[in-house]
Design a protein around this motif. Structure first.
Motif, mmCIF file in Angstrom:
data_model
loop_
_atom_site.group_PDB
_atom_site.id
_atom_site.type_symbol
_atom_site.label_atom_id
_atom_site.label_comp_id
_atom_site.label_asym_id
_atom_site.label_seq_id
_atom_site.Cartn_x
_atom_site.Cartn_y
_atom_site.Cartn_z
ATOM 1 N N HIS A 160 28.615 -13.889 7.489
ATOM 2 C CA HIS A 160 27.705 -12.780 7.792
ATOM 3 C C HIS A 160 28.023 -11.587 6.904
ATOM 4 O O HIS A 160 29.199 -11.273 6.664
ATOM 5 C CB HIS A 160 27.851 -12.389 9.269
ATOM 6 C CG HIS A 160 27.254 -11.079 9.649
ATOM 7 N ND1 HIS A 160 25.971 -10.710 9.319
ATOM 8 C CD2 HIS A 160 27.771 -10.017 10.331
ATOM 9 C CE1 HIS A 160 25.718 -9.493 9.790
ATOM 10 N NE2 HIS A 160 26.804 -9.057 10.398
ATOM 11 N N ASN B 171 26.812 -7.526 6.632
ATOM 12 C CA ASN B 171 26.022 -6.343 6.979
ATOM 13 C C ASN B 171 25.935 -5.522 5.704
ATOM 14 O O ASN B 171 26.921 -4.934 5.258
ATOM 15 C CB ASN B 171 26.690 -5.548 8.105
ATOM 16 C CG ASN B 171 25.755 -4.515 8.715
ATOM 17 O OD1 ASN B 171 24.901 -3.966 8.026
ATOM 18 N ND2 ASN B 171 25.919 -4.248 9.993
ATOM 19 N N ASN C 249 24.134 -15.196 7.106
ATOM 20 C CA ASN C 249 23.218 -14.296 7.821
ATOM 21 C C ASN C 249 23.430 -12.886 7.289
ATOM 22 O O ASN C 249 24.471 -12.262 7.505
ATOM 23 C CB ASN C 249 23.479 -14.312 9.328
ATOM 24 C CG ASN C 249 22.561 -15.265 10.061
ATOM 25 O OD1 ASN C 249 22.931 -16.401 10.310
ATOM 26 N ND2 ASN C 249 21.358 -14.817 10.384
ATOM 27 N N ASN D 170 22.057 -8.926 7.041
ATOM 28 C CA ASN D 170 21.209 -7.973 7.760
ATOM 29 C C ASN D 170 21.494 -6.554 7.313
ATOM 30 O O ASN D 170 22.428 -6.302 6.537
ATOM 31 C CB ASN D 170 21.378 -8.102 9.285
ATOM 32 C CG ASN D 170 22.707 -7.574 9.797
ATOM 33 O OD1 ASN D 170 23.629 -7.305 9.029
ATOM 34 N ND2 ASN D 170 22.826 -7.426 11.103
ATOM 35 N N SER D 171 20.656 -5.632 7.790
ATOM 36 C CA SER D 171 20.901 -4.208 7.601
ATOM 37 C C SER D 171 20.642 -3.507 8.923
ATOM 38 O O SER D 171 19.500 -3.371 9.357
ATOM 39 C CB SER D 171 19.992 -3.609 6.524
ATOM 40 O OG SER D 171 20.139 -2.190 6.515
ATOM 41 N N THR D 172 21.716 -3.062 9.573
ATOM 42 C CA THR D 172 21.545 -2.355 10.846
ATOM 43 C C THR D 172 21.052 -0.926 10.633
ATOM 44 O O THR D 172 20.691 -0.253 11.597
ATOM 45 C CB THR D 172 22.859 -2.359 11.651
ATOM 46 O OG1 THR D 172 23.944 -1.925 10.825
ATOM 47 C CG2 THR D 172 23.157 -3.760 12.153
ATOM 48 N N PRO E 6 19.262 -7.929 14.251
ATOM 49 C CA PRO E 6 18.184 -8.098 13.280
ATOM 50 C C PRO E 6 18.064 -6.967 12.272
ATOM 51 O O PRO E 6 18.589 -5.875 12.471
ATOM 52 C CB PRO E 6 16.939 -8.123 14.171
ATOM 53 C CG PRO E 6 17.295 -7.209 15.309
ATOM 54 C CD PRO E 6 18.757 -7.484 15.563
ATOM 55 N N THR E 7 17.381 -7.266 11.185
ATOM 56 C CA THR E 7 16.840 -6.246 10.289
ATOM 57 C C THR E 7 15.406 -6.022 10.751
ATOM 58 O O THR E 7 14.540 -6.881 10.548
ATOM 59 C CB THR E 7 16.833 -6.732 8.825
ATOM 60 O OG1 THR E 7 18.149 -7.129 8.451
ATOM 61 C CG2 THR E 7 16.330 -5.633 7.902
ATOM 62 N N THR F 89 17.751 -12.135 8.387
ATOM 63 C CA THR F 89 17.766 -11.928 9.849
ATOM 64 C C THR F 89 16.646 -10.964 10.253
ATOM 65 O O THR F 89 16.876 -9.932 10.887
ATOM 66 C CB THR F 89 19.146 -11.400 10.327
ATOM 67 O OG1 THR F 89 20.191 -12.047 9.600
ATOM 68 C CG2 THR F 89 19.329 -11.654 11.818
#
Length: 416
Positions: free
Chosen positions: A301, A303, A332, A334-336, A366-367, A384
């Protein structure tokens, strides 16, 4: 020299989608947007009229009036989040050797609101330099860790790292190395920022860095989307307790994750724009993996920094594809920031916390706000999009980059 192992034993958060760790995680997993019209000042003449402010934050719930008046909001946020992390760690403060407890904190700007207000008050006066005696102590970026150490009596290393939006990631890496080398048993680390101000918003607007999607602020932060038009400014803080593994094990502490390694690099390219080929980003991830002794195929993962800017998102994803090769399609990503906005100097801390919580709950947040495919982004990458995805995560990476070309990357591992 045998380096000591470093683990995370406490977490604290004050974010636009939750004022503590439990609320923050609820917001993350449910794809909650923290973006809304600004309430702090009149935005009529501003290009951007929204941001990711804290919701229902009342300083009087944490500080008495006298204390609150002496603290800029960024320092208040630091104290609130670090108190939660310390409590979460269940450290017996009375039993600690406080000369071996440090505070290493990140802030990209510091007390911007204090500086702004003092200068405005002077400009509106009669020319006499009647400044508040707390002007300087409230404004300086290093006052946040200073106040944390004063409150708890921590007498180990104490300072602030400043590398724009990479500041708190830099702080975590310094904290990790301080423990690795045996200088401390425990370090309170993280970052805080409170730049949703007239000066902050005006300055970023002048750079054309912010989204101007005023008609739909809740969906303005849209990393990787073809219609993205800039980042959404956020505020808040994230705090982590890093502890030497044997020290944590001996007291029976809950261990969230091991901090395996950290990487640093510079783009050496432009004050604000990323290198289009992601040269510095490639190097920082490679440096981080090398420092951690991990293979790219070990990472589950990432981020991303993922700010929702036209240039930055593409450059970072190209760099990920370069470093991880075909395995990039199994990660996976994503960008929080799609939910919290961009917390500048606090971004690395709250996003590392998001990665750690994702490992703990086997769920990748999720993004959100993705509606339109960007043809410049490899469609095989799992970004994501719009919905959390269940996944066992053993190794997670957090990327953070800052104006000036500063790149920082931290790698966490789940301890079975």
């Amino acid at each position: 020299m045998q380096l000591k192992r470093v683990v995370v034993t406490g977490l604290g958060a004050l974010t636009p989608i939750g004022n503590n760790i439990a609320e923050y995680w609820e917001g993350l997993k449910n794809g909650k947007s923290g973006s809304a019209p600004i309430t702090y000042y009149d935005t009529e003449k501003f290009k951007t009229k929204f941001a990711c402010e804290l919701k229902d934050y009342d300083p009087n719930a944490y500080f008495n009036r006298k204390e609150a008046r002496k603290l800029d909001r960024f320092a208040q946020y630091a104290l609130v989040s670090s108190d939660e992390a310390i409590a979460d760690s269940k450290l017996n403060l009375d039993a600690l050797d406080k000369f071996r407890v440090g505070v290493i904190w990140g802030a990209g700007i510091g007390g911007l609101e204090t500086f702004q207000n003092e200068v405005l008050n002077y400009a509106q006066g009669d020319g006499s330099p009647r400044f508040n005696p707390f002007f300087i102590p409230k404004m300086i970026a290093d006052i946040a860790p200073g106040n944390i150490s004063i409150k708890h009596g921590f007498m180990g290393p104490n300072y602030t790292t400043v590398s724009a939006c990479a500041s708190s990631a830099n702080a975590m890496i310094d904290a990790m190395n301080t423990i690795r080398l045996g200088h401390c048993d425990v370090v309170v680390t993280g970052g805080s920022e409170a730049a949703v101000t007239i000066a902050g918003m005006g300055g970023f607007n002048a750079m054309h860095a912010l989204s101007t999607r005023n008609d739909e602020p809740e969906s303005a932060s849209r990393p990787f989307d073809a219609t993205r038009d800039g980042f959404v400014l956020g505020e808040g803080a994230g705090a982590l307790i890093l502890e030497e593994y044997e020290h944590a094990k001996a007291r029976g502490a809950k261990i969230y994750a091991e901090v395996l390694g950290g990487g640093l690099s510079s783009d050496a390219y432009h004050m604000t724009a990323p290198h289009p080929d992601g040269v510095g980003v490639i190097r920082v991830m490679e440096n981080c993996l090398r420092d951690a002794g991990m293979d790219p195929k070990d990472v589950d993962h990432i981020n991303t920094h993922g700010t929702s800017t036209p240039l930055g998102d593409v450059a970072e994803l190209k760099a990920i594809s370069h470093v991880f090769g075909d395995h990039a399609n199994n990660i996976n990503i994503n960008s929080t920031k799609s939910m919290t906005g961009h917390l500048l100097g606090a971004a690395g801390a709250i996003e590392s916390i998001a990665s750690i919580l994702a490992m703990e709950h086997s769920l990748v947040p999720p993004t959100i706000n993705h509606t339109t495919v960007d043809e410049n982004i490899d469609p095989r990458l799992n970004l994501t999009l719009n919905k959390a995805q269940e996944r066992e995560i053993k190794v997670a990476m957090s990327n953070t980059f800052g104006f000036g070309g500063h790149n920082a990357c931290v790698l966490f591992k789940k301890i079975d």
